[in-house]
Design a protein around this motif. Structure first.
Motif, PDB file in Angstrom:
ATOM      1  N   LEU A  33      49.724  47.520  38.672  1.00 58.53           N
ATOM      2  CA  LEU A  33      48.995  46.288  39.242  1.00 58.53           C
ATOM      3  C   LEU A  33      47.487  46.164  38.477  1.00 58.53           C
ATOM      4  O   LEU A  33      47.126  44.906  38.246  1.00 58.53           O
ATOM      5  CB  LEU A  33      49.070  46.387  40.612  1.00 58.53           C
ATOM      6  N   SER A  34      46.980  47.156  38.443  1.00 66.45           N
ATOM      7  CA  SER A  34      45.665  47.195  38.058  1.00 66.45           C
ATOM      8  C   SER A  34      45.513  46.911  36.501  1.00 66.45           C
ATOM      9  O   SER A  34      44.493  45.901  36.404  1.00 66.45           O
ATOM     10  CB  SER A  34      44.786  48.705  38.177  1.00 66.45           C
ATOM     11  N   ASP A  35      46.279  47.311  35.769  1.00 67.78           N
ATOM     12  CA  ASP A  35      46.420  47.175  34.185  1.00 67.78           C
ATOM     13  C   ASP A  35      46.784  45.696  34.289  1.00 67.78           C
ATOM     14  O   ASP A  35      45.929  45.017  33.555  1.00 67.78           O
ATOM     15  CB  ASP A  35      47.548  48.071  33.668  1.00 67.78           C
ATOM     16  N   GLU A  40      44.869  40.135  32.959  1.00 61.95           N
ATOM     17  CA  GLU A  40      45.214  38.786  33.331  1.00 61.95           C
ATOM     18  C   GLU A  40      43.874  38.068  33.333  1.00 61.95           C
ATOM     19  O   GLU A  40      43.436  37.037  33.029  1.00 61.95           O
ATOM     20  CB  GLU A  40      45.879  38.725  34.501  1.00 61.95           C
ATOM     21  N   HIS A  41      42.913  38.561  34.078  1.00 62.34           N
ATOM     22  CA  HIS A  41      41.549  37.988  34.566  1.00 62.34           C
ATOM     23  C   HIS A  41      40.354  39.073  34.428  1.00 62.34           C
ATOM     24  O   HIS A  41      39.246  38.546  34.822  1.00 62.34           O
ATOM     25  CB  HIS A  41      41.579  37.436  35.923  1.00 62.34           C
ATOM     26  N   GLY A  42      40.546  40.286  33.962  1.00 62.75           N
ATOM     27  CA  GLY A  42      39.400  40.892  33.564  1.00 62.75           C
ATOM     28  C   GLY A  42      38.843  41.786  35.049  1.00 62.75           C
ATOM     29  O   GLY A  42      37.907  42.818  34.496  1.00 62.75           O
ATOM     30  N   PHE A  43      39.479  41.832  35.894  1.00 62.96           N
ATOM     31  CA  PHE A  43      39.212  42.655  36.923  1.00 62.96           C
ATOM     32  C   PHE A  43      40.184  43.169  37.868  1.00 62.96           C
ATOM     33  O   PHE A  43      41.116  42.418  37.699  1.00 62.96           O
ATOM     34  CB  PHE A  43      38.050  42.162  37.709  1.00 62.96           C
ATOM     35  N   PHE A  44      39.980  44.103  38.760  1.00 63.86           N
ATOM     36  CA  PHE A  44      41.105  44.155  39.923  1.00 63.86           C
ATOM     37  C   PHE A  44      40.563  44.421  41.192  1.00 63.86           C
ATOM     38  O   PHE A  44      39.840  45.352  41.420  1.00 63.86           O
ATOM     39  CB  PHE A  44      41.642  45.520  39.350  1.00 63.86           C
ATOM     40  N   ALA A  45      40.640  43.307  42.003  1.00 64.34           N
ATOM     41  CA  ALA A  45      40.185  43.314  43.349  1.00 64.34           C
ATOM     42  C   ALA A  45      41.065  43.895  44.381  1.00 64.34           C
ATOM     43  O   ALA A  45      42.117  43.505  44.696  1.00 64.34           O
ATOM     44  CB  ALA A  45      39.675  41.765  43.582  1.00 64.34           C
ATOM     45  N   ASP A  70      41.591  51.569  34.313  1.00 60.14           N
ATOM     46  CA  ASP A  70      40.377  51.078  33.838  1.00 60.14           C
ATOM     47  C   ASP A  70      39.328  51.055  35.225  1.00 60.14           C
ATOM     48  O   ASP A  70      39.332  49.699  35.953  1.00 60.14           O
ATOM     49  CB  ASP A  70      40.351  49.669  33.104  1.00 60.14           C
ATOM     50  N   TRP A  71      39.016  52.165  35.769  1.00 58.45           N
ATOM     51  CA  TRP A  71      38.153  52.150  36.920  1.00 58.45           C
ATOM     52  C   TRP A  71      36.977  51.224  36.939  1.00 58.45           C
ATOM     53  O   TRP A  71      36.517  50.776  38.045  1.00 58.45           O
ATOM     54  CB  TRP A  71      37.623  53.620  37.264  1.00 58.45           C
ATOM     55  N   SER A  72      36.415  51.030  35.593  1.00 50.54           N
ATOM     56  CA  SER A  72      34.921  50.098  35.483  1.00 50.54           C
ATOM     57  C   SER A  72      35.354  48.741  36.040  1.00 50.54           C
ATOM     58  O   SER A  72      34.364  48.001  36.410  1.00 50.54           O
ATOM     59  CB  SER A  72      34.648  50.331  34.040  1.00 50.54           C
ATOM     60  N   LYS A  73      36.595  48.295  36.086  1.00 51.47           N
ATOM     61  CA  LYS A  73      37.067  46.993  36.541  1.00 51.47           C
ATOM     62  C   LYS A  73      37.593  46.820  37.797  1.00 51.47           C
ATOM     63  O   LYS A  73      38.007  45.551  38.386  1.00 51.47           O
ATOM     64  CB  LYS A  73      38.218  46.422  35.455  1.00 51.47           C
ATOM     65  N   TRP A  74      37.565  47.823  38.574  1.00 50.87           N
ATOM     66  CA  TRP A  74      37.740  47.831  39.940  1.00 50.87           C
ATOM     67  C   TRP A  74      36.728  47.249  40.933  1.00 50.87           C
ATOM     68  O   TRP A  74      35.519  47.589  40.837  1.00 50.87           O
ATOM     69  CB  TRP A  74      38.303  49.260  40.737  1.00 50.87           C
ATOM     70  N   TYR A  75      36.849  46.468  41.915  1.00 49.47           N
ATOM     71  CA  TYR A  75      36.191  45.877  42.816  1.00 49.47           C
ATOM     72  C   TYR A  75      36.811  46.418  44.183  1.00 49.47           C
ATOM     73  O   TYR A  75      38.011  45.844  44.535  1.00 49.47           O
ATOM     74  CB  TYR A  75      36.089  44.526  42.790  1.00 49.47           C
ATOM     75  N   ILE A  76      35.926  47.080  45.104  1.00 44.84           N
ATOM     76  CA  ILE A  76      36.669  47.724  46.275  1.00 44.84           C
ATOM     77  C   ILE A  76      36.150  46.746  47.608  1.00 44.84           C
ATOM     78  O   ILE A  76      34.847  46.617  47.625  1.00 44.84           O
ATOM     79  CB  ILE A  76      36.155  49.019  46.182  1.00 44.84           C
ATOM     80  N   PHE A  77      37.283  46.481  48.355  1.00 45.87           N
ATOM     81  CA  PHE A  77      36.692  45.901  49.723  1.00 45.87           C
ATOM     82  C   PHE A  77      37.694  46.513  50.963  1.00 45.87           C
ATOM     83  O   PHE A  77      38.515  47.381  50.436  1.00 45.87           O
ATOM     84  CB  PHE A  77      37.297  44.352  49.739  1.00 45.87           C
TER      85      PHE A  77
END
Length: 269
Positions: A33-35, A40-45, A70-77
């Motif tokens: 899902l991250s990949d 698709e939109h440059g990040f993984f929220a 690609d951990w650099s694209k992860w945003y964590i909530f």
């Protein structure tokens, strides 16, 4: 071997013979899902919860995921948080940091935790404001059907009483439809003060995954997945019904042990 299958109203069931199998499948699912989200939109929220969930995500900091994600694209909530200091044993942030985030190359500024120095009400307001700013800058997508944030993945545990996030049975927070983040000061489980995503936000996600293991979660899983009719208690987990997204259940055999036979037929092994 994992069993997987669909249920027309309650999403996809992924039932596993062992905890190790569940951990591997969950890591695979999150990595895929991250990949897809990054492409698709440059990040993984991604939205986390507390409890045993972080431990079940543990394979993500092992090979191959530690190098392929690609951990650099992860945003964590966080779907919910206890209003305690970040170094407190009850903090979901501390749980995630110690169990996962400190072991993978996450960008520190991409980790969005609550303000732990204010009241529960102010912490909820601050967290919603922060998310609204990220929606404005398109770091977080927005739902096509309402103005809610559309997170790529919300991960939820399942309480024995059927609660998800800090949305507890028969609590007024279940009825909140305007706020994205609300607060409670009377949690039936300690600590009493918490913030939590509301149902409209949870149900606006692209994917919601509910993870439950052990015999103690079997009745709640049954009530959330199988139970129909006015005589059945409407537990919070059953109210998780993504409007346009996917709902996926990751269960071990014990948590799935009370599901109706109709939900366990025609699985793909």
């Amino acid at each position: 071997m994992a069993l997987s299958g669909g249920h027309k109203n309650r999403g996809e069931l992924r039932i596993h013979e062992s905890l190790d199998e569940l951990r591997t499948d969950l890591a695979d699912y999150i990595a895929e899902l991250s990949d897809a989200s990054v492409k698709e939109h440059g990040f993984f929220a991604i939205v986390l919860s507390g409890g045993s969930l972080i431990g079940l995500m543990g394979k993500l900091f092992e090979a191959p995921y530690i190098k392929t994600v690609d951990w650099s694209k992860w945003y964590i909530f966080w779907a919910d948080e206890r209003v305690v200091a970040k170094n407190h044993a009850d903090s979901n942030y501390k749980l995630a940091k110690d169990g996962l985030l400190s072991k993978v190359p996450i960008v520190h500024s991409h980790v969005h935790s609550i303000n732990d120095s204010v009241s529960a009400e102010d912490a909820a307001d601050d967290y919603e404001f922060a998310i609204r700013q990220l929606v404005k800058t398109r770091v977080v997508s927005v739902s096509e059907i309402n103005d809610c944030p559309k997170f790529d993945l919300i991960l939820l545990g399942l309480g024995q009483d059927g609660h998800v996030a800090s949305l507890f049975p028969n609590h007024s927070a279940l009825n909140e439809r305007e706020e994205w983040v609300t607060f409670i000061t009377d949690s039936p489980k300690p600590p009493p003060e918490r913030i939590t995503f509301t149902l409209p936000v949870i149900n606006s996600a692209s994917t919601v995954a509910v993870v439950a293991t052990g015999e103690s979660k079997a009745e709640a899983a049954h009530l959330a997945i199988d139970a129909v009719g006015p005589e059945c208690p409407l537990i919070p987990a059953r109210m998780v019904q993504p409007a346009t997204g996917k709902l996926v259940w990751f269960l071990d055999k014990l948590a799935a042990s009370k599901l109706e036979d109709s939900n366990l037929n025609n699985k793909l092994g």
